[in-house]
Structure formats: structure tokens, C-alpha cells
Design an enzyme around this catalytic site. Structure first.
Site, mmCIF file in Angstrom:
data_model
loop_
_atom_site.group_PDB
_atom_site.id
_atom_site.type_symbol
_atom_site.label_atom_id
_atom_site.label_comp_id
_atom_site.label_asym_id
_atom_site.label_seq_id
_atom_site.Cartn_x
_atom_site.Cartn_y
_atom_site.Cartn_z
ATOM 1 N N HIS A 173 0.793 -1.233 0.000
ATOM 2 C CA HIS A 173 0.000 0.000 0.000
ATOM 3 C C HIS A 173 0.832 1.294 0.000
ATOM 4 C CE1 HIS A 173 -3.423 -2.450 0.191
ATOM 5 N NE2 HIS A 173 -3.663 -2.472 1.490
ATOM 6 N N HIS A 216 -9.810 2.223 -0.161
ATOM 7 C CA HIS A 216 -9.758 1.117 0.806
ATOM 8 C C HIS A 216 -10.893 1.206 1.835
ATOM 9 C CE1 HIS A 216 -7.937 -2.093 3.088
ATOM 10 N NE2 HIS A 216 -6.864 -2.104 2.317
ATOM 11 N N GLU A 261 -11.574 -3.595 -3.194
ATOM 12 C CA GLU A 261 -10.550 -2.644 -3.637
ATOM 13 C C GLU A 261 -10.328 -2.831 -5.139
ATOM 14 O OE1 GLU A 261 -7.080 -3.294 -0.944
ATOM 15 O OE2 GLU A 261 -8.593 -4.364 0.185
HETATM 16 C C1 BGC Z 1 -4.797 -6.334 2.117
HETATM 17 C C2 BGC Z 1 -4.763 -6.994 3.468
HETATM 18 C C3 BGC Z 1 -4.336 -5.983 4.475
HETATM 19 C C4 BGC Z 1 -5.302 -4.828 4.430
HETATM 20 C C5 BGC Z 1 -4.946 -3.721 5.373
HETATM 21 C C6 BGC Z 1 -5.760 -5.214 2.174
HETATM 22 O O1 BGC Z 1 -5.760 -4.552 0.944
HETATM 23 O O2 BGC Z 1 -5.128 -7.252 1.113
HETATM 24 O O3 BGC Z 1 -3.870 -8.093 3.468
HETATM 25 O O4 BGC Z 1 -4.312 -6.526 5.748
HETATM 26 O O5 BGC Z 1 -5.342 -4.297 3.139
HETATM 27 O O6 BGC Z 1 -3.680 -3.290 5.161
#
Ligand code: BGC
Length: 370
Positions: free
Chosen positions: A130, A205, A335
Site C-alpha cells: 500500500h 480502501h 478494492e
Molecule cells: C490487504 C490486506 C491488508 C489490508 C490492510 C488489504 O488490501 O489485502 O492483506 O491486511 O489491506 O492493510
């Protein structure tokens, strides 16, 4: 007409609230939410003609809350989040955030592009996740525009990510418009340009809970317009193959309760689906129905994939709106994105953005009841 008569008429118009028509349809209000690094952070409230209300901040371009009716018209917030800016500035799993430069994982935080090797922060086990230590979710966006038309309200934000920020090449200019329509849709329009070849995978998200957090999301019924997933290794990096969902607990081609087969998926769902999107145009990706409230969420996107995540790592340690402790599976994310680790998987749709090209993405979340 005498000057005094004109003044009187004008005062009556102002006092009677006679504003331009569009401002009455979807007024945008704002408060100063606090400061970040000396910069002022705003929280905007967009309201449509049905009373649907969305709060958006220029901190992390976050969607803070989404208030929609249930089948009896009861208005409640259906996303996870916090009242205070401070909570968003602290540690949290990207509630409502705009995620980038690379939403999802890049294996071992490394990729190469045109023969150049790049090293990113390893902030999730052995991988990059991310966008790194200070991703777009922690950046202050510039407020470019806020306006209403008879059909919608719009907040336009932008962020200039400097060359090599978090290890990514190129000065990247990112723009995002959040549009609330009178059809109870939130449209998220992204655009980006770079001055050096780079990789980019932006997503929103938001964690949804259509019960308004009265219970977890396992009773929600889900359809995903996807026939295959990108299976992962134990660190959640795709192996590189596409696996059909037919006959597996990942098959949501027809409606299933999220909780129906979740026990067969260790930890819960956290996987990228390849959508049936052949054109790169806006297509439906998912439909979620919550039987108790009657609320329906439809997700549409121009992206080739969607990460379906069931809040597996929520553990009750974060307290959100109304003092609710967000326990495991208290929210799900859809997402819209390119596939995880695409920079290292030439067989996946490309995430490379070159100078002179324009990155665009449209994702729509539409709410209704049945
Ligand atoms: C991921 C997860 C993660 C979450 C929060 C999601 O996009 O796939 O593995 O724990 O984001 O970071």
C-alpha cells in the site's frame, strides 16, 4: 424601480434563501478538522437530494463516512472510520483511504523497470504494501475544487508525489474527484501523469458494513463478476497463475453469504479476483446485499481486478464511530485495482505509466435497498 426598492427586493431574496438552484440540490459543507504538518485539514460533507451523506477529507483523500438509508428509510453510516483526524494520522488499516502509489503488495519491495532496479519499504512481513511507510493515505491533498450541480456534488483533490518518494520513480501528479450523485452513487475518478516511467496502482480502501456495524459482515450476500483469482503464496504474493473459482469457496459467481464457506479459507478472504472486464470500460464488479437492513451495494470499475478482503486482521483493538470496537470481519473491502505484484509479473496487465501517458480509473459504489 428606485434604488431602495431594488435593495429591498435583493434582501428579501437573500433572506428567503434564494440561492442558485444547484446549491440547494446538493450543498457541500465543510469544517476545519485539524492540522497536519502545519497544513489545514478539512472535512467536507456532501449531501444528495435523497439525504445520502458522504464525508471526505483532504487528509489521505479519505472517505470518512457514508450515510445511506435502510429499507425503512433509516439513515446510518455504513463504513468503518473515526471521528477524529488524530485517529487517521495514527496507525489504522487504511480505513476509507486513497491507497498508492501501489495499492496491494510488491514482493520483497523490489521491482525493475527499463533495466533500473528500485527498492521500496518492506512494511508488511517481507513485502511492500500500500505505498510504503508514508503512502498517499497519510498525505495532505490539495483541495482543487468543490461544487454542486443539480445532479451531483464534487470534491476535486490532487497530490504531487515527488520523484523517488517512498522509492518510486517520477514526479507523479495525481488527481481524484469524488462525486456524489442523486442516484446514490459515489463516483471516484482518478487521473495521473508522470515525468519518468513509473508504476502505479491506486485504490480506495473503504471497509463496508451494511448493518451499520450492528454485527459482523458474515451474513452479507455477495456476488462477484469474476471467474478466477490470482492465488498467493503464504506472504500473499500471487504465484502468477490464474485459478478458476468454480468448485472452490472463492466462487461468488452466484450469491453466497460471505460467512458460508469462510472457514475453508484460512484467516478469511484476502484475495484478488480477475474481473470479467475485457474493455477497460466501467463494468460491474460486485453486488452485496445485507438481508436485515435491505441495503445493497453495487461496485463498478474500469480496473481489471478487485481485492476482496474481509477485515481478517481487525482484532477489536481499534475503536471507531459510536465507540464500536472493530472486531475481525467487521468490514469488507472491494478494492478496485490492478493485480498484486504486477511490476514483477509480466503476464499480468501492465501497471507501468510512462511520460506523456495519462492514467485514468473510474470506480463507482452505488447504494440501494431491496
Ligand atoms: C490487504 C490486506 C491488508 C489490508 C490492510 C488489504 O488490501 O489485502 O492483506 O491486511 O489491506 O492493510
Amino acid at each position: 424601480m428606485k434604488f431602495s426598492t431594488i435593495c429591498l427586493a435583493a434582501s428579501i431574496l437573500i433572506l428567503s434563501g434564494c440561492k442558485p438552484k444547484e446549491a440547494m440540490v446538493s450543498p457541500i459543507s465543510e469544517i476545519t478538522w485539524g492540522k497536519d504538518g502545519g497544513k489545514t485539514i478539512k472535512l467536507f460533507t456532501l449531501t444528495n437530494k435523497n439525504g445520502m451523506e458522504v464525508k471526505i477529507s483532504n487528509f489521505g483523500a479519505v472517505i470518512n463516512s457514508i450515510v445511506v438509508p435502510d429499507r425503512n428509510g433509516k439513515m446510518e453510516n455504513i463504513v468503518l472510520g473515526f471521528d477524529s483526524l488524530k485517529s487517521y494520522q495514527g496507525m489504522h488499516p487504511y480505513f476509507g483511504s486513497l491507497v498508492g502509489r501501489y495499492g496491494n503488495r510488491i514482493a520483497l519491495g523490489k521491482f525493475s523497470l527499463n533495466g533500473n532496479n528500485y527498492t521500496l519499504a518492506v512494511n508488511n512481513g517481507v513485502n511492500h504494501l500500500h505505498g510504503g511507510i508514508k503512502g498517499f493515505n497519510k498525505q495532505v491533498f490539495q483541495i482543487d475544487t468543490t461544487y454542486s450541480t443539480p445532479d451531483s456534488s464534487v470534491i476535486g483533490l490532487s497530490y504531487l508525489s515527488p520523484d523517488m518518494e517512498e522509492g518510486y520513480p517520477g514526479n507523479l501528479k495525481l488527481k481524484v474527484n469524488y462525486v456524489l450523485t442523486n442516484n446514490n452513487e459515489i463516483k471516484i475518478e482518478y487521473e495521473a501523469e508522470t515525468d519518468k516511467p513509473t508504476v502505479l496502482n491506486i485504490t480506495n480502501h473503504s471497509y463496508f458494513n451494511l448493518t451499520a456495524c450492528k454485527e459482523n459482515i458474515l451474513n452479507h450476500e455477495l456476488v462477484l463478476m469474476a471467474d478466477s483469482i490470482t492465488p498467493t503464496d503464504t506472504t500473499l504474493i500471487p504465484t502468477g497463475i490464474l485459478a478458476p473459482v468454480a468448485g472452490t469457496p472463492f466462487d461468488f459467481t452466484i450469491a453466497h453469504k460471505i460467512g458460508e464457506r469462510i472457514d475453508q479459507v484460512p484467516g478469511g478472504y484476502d484475495i484478488n479476483y480477475k474481473l470479467r472486464n475485457k474493455t477497460g470500460q466501467l463494468v460491474q464488479a460486485a453486488e452485496v446485499y445485507e438481508p436485515a437492513s435491505g441495503r445493497v451495494l453495487q461496485a463498478f470499475t474500469s480496473e481489471p481486478g478487485v481485492q476482496f478482503y474481509t477485515g481478517n486482521f481487525l482484532d477489536g483493538s481499534l475503536t471507531g464511530f459510536n465507540g464500536i470496537k472493530y472486531q475481525q470481519h467487521y468490514g469488507f473491502c472491494l478494492e478496485a485495482q490492478h493485480f498484486p505484484d504486477s511490476p514483477n509479473k509480466p503476464q499480468f496487465p501492465s501497471v507501468v505509466l510512462n511520460p506523456g501517458e495519462k492514467y485514468t480509473q473510474l470506480t463507482v459504489y452505488k447504494f440501494s435497498v431491496k
